[in-house]
Design an enzyme around this catalytic site. Sequence first.
Site, PDB file in Angstrom:
ATOM      1  N   HIS A 164       0.531  -0.818  -0.168  1.00 27.88           N
ATOM      2  CA  HIS A 164      -0.728   0.538  -0.149  1.00 27.88           C
ATOM      3  C   HIS A 164       1.407   1.368   0.001  1.00 27.88           C
ATOM      4  CE1 HIS A 164      -2.138   3.505   1.535  1.00 27.88           C
ATOM      5  NE2 HIS A 164      -3.467   2.765   0.981  1.00 27.88           N
ATOM      6  N   GLU A 173      -3.783   2.382  -7.027  1.00 24.08           N
ATOM      7  CA  GLU A 173      -3.466   3.856  -6.716  1.00 24.08           C
ATOM      8  C   GLU A 173      -2.673   4.558  -6.403  1.00 24.08           C
ATOM      9  OE1 GLU A 173      -6.387   1.664  -3.350  1.00 24.08           O
ATOM     10  OE2 GLU A 173      -4.152   1.531  -2.790  1.00 24.08           O
ATOM     11  N   GLY A 176      -6.134   9.458   0.208  1.00 26.04           N
ATOM     12  CA  GLY A 176      -6.665  10.199   1.747  1.00 26.04           C
ATOM     13  C   GLY A 176      -7.229  10.946   1.760  1.00 26.04           C
ATOM     14  N   SER A 235      -9.222   8.104  -2.880  1.00 30.66           N
ATOM     15  CA  SER A 235     -10.888   8.716  -3.205  1.00 30.66           C
ATOM     16  C   SER A 235     -11.914   8.656  -3.685  1.00 30.66           C
ATOM     17  CB  SER A 235      -9.991  10.227  -2.980  1.00 30.66           C
ATOM     18  OG  SER A 235      -9.106  10.921  -2.437  1.00 30.66           O
TER      19      SER A 235
END
Length: 264
Positions: free
Chosen positions: A100, A172, A178, A218
Amino acid sequence: MKHLPKLYLGTNTKMYKTIADTSLFISRLDSLTKDLNDAPLQLFVIPSFTTLFAAGELLKRSHIRLGGQNVCWEDEGEFTGEISPLMLKEVGAAIAEIGHSERRHVLGETDFQENMKVLCVLRNGITPLLCVGETLKEKEYGHADEALRTQLKIGLHGVSPDEASKLWVAYEPVWAIGVNGKPATKEYASEKHLMIKHTLYELFGEAGYDIPVLYGGSVNLENAEELTVMPGIDGLFIGRAAWDAHRFNRIIRTVLSSYLENVD
Ligand code: PGA
């Protein structure tokens, strides 16, 4: 009903939610989505390590799969603070999230470490969910594709085409993730997903095309639907917009109904 590829929808709850919060979230999500048992859908939740045992007990007979947010590249050993794939399996986690953005950019993990983790969890029968994504700088320098290809080629090095059927990938972009992130447009996300799929084809042949590639960064109720109908996007990996079970359920239903309309 004709056989449809699955739509993958899941959330990583990051370093939020205690055992009590996670248990409540999972129980709610499970009961809200029970009727979708036969839908072409794979739901999953990746909560923090300390909650996994309780979550595993709650999800024993559920259609929702459970995952760990990180994993060590060894089965056991002198690795203080790490969690091995055997330990994940023991508490019912079938997925290991690897690489991640926060692991790479806050905790300093490298592509080579992600690769060792991928190989280790595959050996242990756990699904690796390898996350890849370019930074804002890499994007601005016109280097996004190279960055993504490097993460995939190193991260998946040594995986055989047979094992490829067990992989999941999440795209991502770091700049999209975030509270300060800005979601990728559906066109941009789709372009990168198709490039990722092409790279997976180069690595694994036909089997590469069947690896689900999920978009994350998001995602919310407003953009979830338009993203999932785009070519190359096989699902969504959602953060904060999915941490309320009712809100996640709304996203699931919106996305699933447009997915079913589009494949008919
Ligand atoms: P976000 O998180 O949806 O809150 O941007 C996504 C992620 O980190 O996977």
